[in-house]
Design a protein around this motif. Sequence first.
Motif, mmCIF file in Angstrom:
data_model
loop_
_atom_site.group_PDB
_atom_site.id
_atom_site.type_symbol
_atom_site.label_atom_id
_atom_site.label_comp_id
_atom_site.label_asym_id
_atom_site.label_seq_id
_atom_site.Cartn_x
_atom_site.Cartn_y
_atom_site.Cartn_z
ATOM 1 N N LEU A 1 -6.697 5.975 -0.794
ATOM 2 C CA LEU A 1 -5.888 5.706 -1.711
ATOM 3 C C LEU A 1 -6.702 5.258 -3.189
ATOM 4 O O LEU A 1 -6.123 5.941 -4.077
ATOM 5 C CB LEU A 1 -4.928 4.466 -0.852
ATOM 6 C CG LEU A 1 -3.665 4.438 -2.258
ATOM 7 C CD1 LEU A 1 -2.479 4.959 -2.473
ATOM 8 C CD2 LEU A 1 -3.309 2.965 -1.578
ATOM 9 N N LEU B 1 0.767 -0.962 0.137
ATOM 10 C CA LEU B 1 0.334 -0.198 -0.141
ATOM 11 C C LEU B 1 0.969 0.869 -0.300
ATOM 12 O O LEU B 1 0.635 2.507 -0.850
ATOM 13 C CB LEU B 1 -1.231 0.131 1.364
ATOM 14 C CG LEU B 1 -2.066 -0.655 1.068
ATOM 15 C CD1 LEU B 1 -2.780 -1.046 2.236
ATOM 16 C CD2 LEU B 1 -3.227 -1.175 0.056
ATOM 17 N N HIS C 1 4.059 1.579 -1.224
ATOM 18 C CA HIS C 1 4.096 1.595 -2.614
ATOM 19 C C HIS C 1 3.291 2.102 -3.786
ATOM 20 O O HIS C 1 3.285 3.081 -4.552
ATOM 21 C CB HIS C 1 4.461 0.208 -3.122
ATOM 22 C CG HIS C 1 5.976 0.226 -2.869
ATOM 23 N ND1 HIS C 1 6.539 0.603 -2.446
ATOM 24 C CD2 HIS C 1 6.344 -1.761 -2.070
ATOM 25 C CE1 HIS C 1 7.954 -0.002 -1.839
ATOM 26 N NE2 HIS C 1 7.663 -1.244 -1.328
ATOM 27 N N GLY D 1 6.551 -0.953 -6.019
ATOM 28 C CA GLY D 1 8.006 -0.138 -5.225
ATOM 29 C C GLY D 1 8.592 0.327 -6.237
ATOM 30 O O GLY D 1 9.931 0.798 -6.661
ATOM 31 N N LYS D 2 8.334 -0.008 -7.501
ATOM 32 C CA LYS D 2 9.004 0.479 -9.030
ATOM 33 C C LYS D 2 8.968 1.601 -9.593
ATOM 34 O O LYS D 2 7.774 2.388 -8.855
ATOM 35 C CB LYS D 2 8.906 -0.758 -10.092
ATOM 36 C CG LYS D 2 8.922 -1.768 -10.621
ATOM 37 C CD LYS D 2 10.157 -2.860 -9.597
ATOM 38 C CE LYS D 2 10.194 -4.111 -10.153
ATOM 39 N NZ LYS D 2 12.210 -4.658 -10.049
ATOM 40 N N PRO D 3 9.882 2.791 -9.921
ATOM 41 C CA PRO D 3 10.120 3.889 -10.260
ATOM 42 C C PRO D 3 8.767 3.932 -11.059
ATOM 43 O O PRO D 3 8.693 3.252 -12.331
ATOM 44 C CB PRO D 3 11.203 3.844 -10.643
ATOM 45 C CG PRO D 3 12.182 3.504 -10.250
ATOM 46 C CD PRO D 3 11.118 2.248 -10.366
ATOM 47 N N GLU E 1 0.719 4.265 -2.930
ATOM 48 C CA GLU E 1 1.193 5.714 -2.626
ATOM 49 C C GLU E 1 1.547 6.332 -2.750
ATOM 50 O O GLU E 1 1.760 7.640 -3.819
ATOM 51 C CB GLU E 1 0.656 5.831 -0.921
ATOM 52 C CG GLU E 1 0.472 7.407 -0.429
ATOM 53 C CD GLU E 1 0.813 7.854 0.768
ATOM 54 O OE1 GLU E 1 0.678 7.346 1.592
ATOM 55 O OE2 GLU E 1 1.139 8.569 1.277
ATOM 56 N N LYS E 2 3.053 5.887 -2.538
ATOM 57 C CA LYS E 2 4.019 6.761 -3.293
ATOM 58 C C LYS E 2 4.639 6.258 -4.819
ATOM 59 O O LYS E 2 4.911 7.745 -5.475
ATOM 60 C CB LYS E 2 5.359 6.104 -2.603
ATOM 61 C CG LYS E 2 5.222 7.100 -1.583
ATOM 62 C CD LYS E 2 5.491 8.262 -0.871
ATOM 63 C CE LYS E 2 5.302 8.402 0.729
ATOM 64 N NZ LYS E 2 5.476 10.071 0.873
ATOM 65 N N LYS E 3 4.686 5.389 -5.416
ATOM 66 C CA LYS E 3 5.055 5.255 -6.524
ATOM 67 C C LYS E 3 3.781 4.795 -6.869
ATOM 68 O O LYS E 3 4.051 4.619 -8.762
ATOM 69 C CB LYS E 3 6.117 3.652 -6.536
ATOM 70 C CG LYS E 3 7.188 3.980 -6.005
ATOM 71 C CD LYS E 3 8.145 3.224 -5.075
ATOM 72 C CE LYS E 3 9.217 3.332 -4.569
ATOM 73 N NZ LYS E 3 10.397 4.692 -4.773
#
Lengths: 262, 693
Positions: free
Chosen positions: B500, B405, B407, B416-418, B409-411
């Motif tokens: 989210l 979760l 990842h 978690g990949k860019p 939100e951020k990516k």
Amino acid sequence: MDIIVCIKRVPDLAEAGLEIAADGRGLRTEDLDFDINEWDDYAVEAAVRLKEQHGGVVTAITVGDEDAEEVLRRALAMGADQAILLDDAAFAGADPFAIATALHACIRSLPFDVVLCGAVTSDGASGQVGGMLAALLDVPQVALATGLEVDGGRARVRHEVEGGLEREVEVALPCLITAQSGLNQPRYVSIRGIRKVADVAIAARSAGDLGLAATAVGEAGSRVRLEGLLLPPAGKRAEILEGSLDAAVATLVERLRERGGL
Amino acid sequence: MSATILVPAADPEPASGSPLGIPGPLLHGLLLLVALAAFAWIVRRRLLVLRRGAPDPRLDRLGERLRRLLVIGFGQSRQLRYPVAGIVHVLIFCGFLVLLFRSLTLLGQGFWGGFAIPGFAGPVYAAVKDWTGLVMLGCCAVAAYRRLYVKPARYHDRLALRSHGGEAHVILGLIALLMVADAVFEATTLAAHGGRSWALPLASLAAFALEAVPDSARPGLGVFAFWLHNVALCCFGCYLPVSKHFHVITSLPNVFLGKLDPAGRVKPPRHGLPPGAQPGEIGVRRLADFTWKHLLDFFSCTDCGRCSDVCPAYATGAPLSPRQISVKCRDEAYAAHPVFGRPPAGARPELVGGLIEDRELWACTTCRACEDVCPVTIEYVDKIVDMRRFLVDDGRVPAGMQKALGHLEKKGNPYGKPGKKRGEWVAADGGDCGVRVLAAGASAPLCFFTDSATAFDPRIQRIGRAFGRLLRAAGADCGTLGADEVDSGHEARRVGEEGLFESLREQNLQALAAREVGRVVTTDPHALNALRHDYRLGEPVLHHSELLAELIAAGRLRPFALADGRTYTFHDPCYLGRHNGVYEAPRAVLAAIPGLRTVEMAAARNKSFCCGGGSLYLFREGEGERRMGELRIEQAELAGAQVVVTACPFCLINFEDAIKTTGRTGRIEVVDLAELLERALVTAAPPAATTGA
């Protein structure tokens, strides 16, 4: 009980392609995602749990610019009551000692029973700020805590020591504790949780507000000078041993023997 | 024969007697008054519980509701999936409808001798009723035999805190008593007229048994049987709402009030809130946080265990039994709101986190097998999502899921990949698959929404490229959103992270709005469901199986024969089949490949068994003793298949893992529908070459 927790906003380096900035002394941050330092997350969780058990006030502090507010909001969403942002251009380029100096100047004017820090940060990885801050505050420190209970005026802390051992110590409050992974499983912070604290005021303090000269903090106040940042040379690619299980094991044993592993 | 049919006369005359020294009609009136008052009181207490529930609009689309009432309710359409229990239940249900009029007649005869309901007084109804009584007795015997001796596994839930099985015996006993009492009453009438016949088998049978009774005692016995019947009927009526047999009363309304929204659309956190408004609390923590309809679901649960019998979490030993969610909530509702007396003093136990454990809720993959099988259309996915919403708000999320979760939100992806690398899959093998990454402002008649697995998982990227090459072969011009796409948020919403989900949905809607695209197509049923139902984009969103079937039907793709000696079976992904009703399109694609030998698994179409991929299970370990994917591969093998064809990234990942972990590598293979079709278009290629084009 008054609890202070020091946190830092760090880039996520796990999957990112790292590039050195033009001045050679930092990372290019344009494509990086930032979040709270993992160990600081344990520290915030520990702080909030202490508050839930014993009552009191949790104050989250970070050194950084307005982008760093994001990690303070996260701490507020987890249950911190107030947040302080130490924001001043003079803080830039600080080494661990200069960071500890700034934190100390802020914390010395606050009441506290426990100060919690992450044991280490995932970017700088020096693991020094907690120890230096404890020394400046002149309180006992327990590093790398994996268990924490507070009872009366004392804290019982389980923490990692050398040789892969853990030890349990008791320390009088006030004290400083740095959080190691395993201390707890931090609670989840939902988007809704962040939204709920969007309007909480975050106090900002400059070096002047803290009674610090610009020369005492940031790069000028640092004792370690950063010469440059280098990317490690890329290693050889990983190899997957093909063939049957027995053949692969035989090859592996042979390789290990060749390289002195056995 | 017709000459021997005797209309049962009201002789002996219960209304003219004076049992206990009280005039019959007066005593009968008292009995009825007490019974009706008790029934009304109990039902009122139950309905007060519903009034505490959250709002839930359920009175729209009355025509569709009526249709469901007729098909699922009166038509008992979901019963026959379990043949023995199903037939027994259908017979008892129909028996109740027939005997309803007989019961009313007997109640009336308590006041007026010879009372009859017009249309239900003739020899035809008498015969139908009597045969029905015989069948009902037979059904009671079969049901009791099954409960006592056969003991089907689904009656004994390993996660039940307490059994309600005893209530079933009470009800079966009462039904049998009603039949026997009525038969004896009828028999004394028959005996008075001296005739038995095949038209009245049960009464005749009773009359035969009563030959041993002296003639003088028969009228008295008849009166006794009459009273026994009516007292038993009153007890039966009042026992229903205090037992699991409340369903006899609530299930028809429950079906009528069932969910009409698309199955795959999760309910909003709270009905009736203006758009944009944020509820103070979110999710279900206490009983009263459920909607009133969800509380009615609990009342309507028949404790039949079909839901848990088909639940993949239950089957793999995970700590979830959907039935127990209903049963535990009902037990708690009844305990907290007793029929008589004040509510018990002191705080009630926690519902979510107490009676219903966190791990129980996290074990669900939202596959919807339970809802699909439930004979009274109880909703489970919406409830579980609602309870998870509370857990998420309270920060109680398993560690592996937190990471995914975070990842998201951020990516914008759970790996978690860019995020900026999201469009790189189109040429990740160095080739070009024909799908264009659309810059903002660009246009394409077709937009491929990849979702995260296809964008980032190297194995799943191959499916995306295979699909792209198929589109190119068909001459279709297809674009994709590239780095502007983020995860559809489908799983985020289903694990309860509504905020989210909303943020991801907005980003995707903006990315789509910034381009001029016609239809949207996806290889991921979860994305299909999110875009079609959660984003409410509707039909312009297609699954690749639908588009491929369309291209084949239009003659734009012409598969060559693919007879490799292997047998293929199609696994219906939950979010393609049960949530979106797409069963035919993938089968049409398989059928279009000449020579392809196919077989259906026993659990096919809406009975499909989940791979175990929903609710972010790819990013955490389940608590089951076995993995769902392993069980499914065993089912495929049992059907005689060597290739499992699926059409969902999660299914493919889980099945490939299951093949490896159970040592079946080389014996059974799993491919995506697009990969299979590409093999059939490239005749010269050996079967294993899935990426060459």
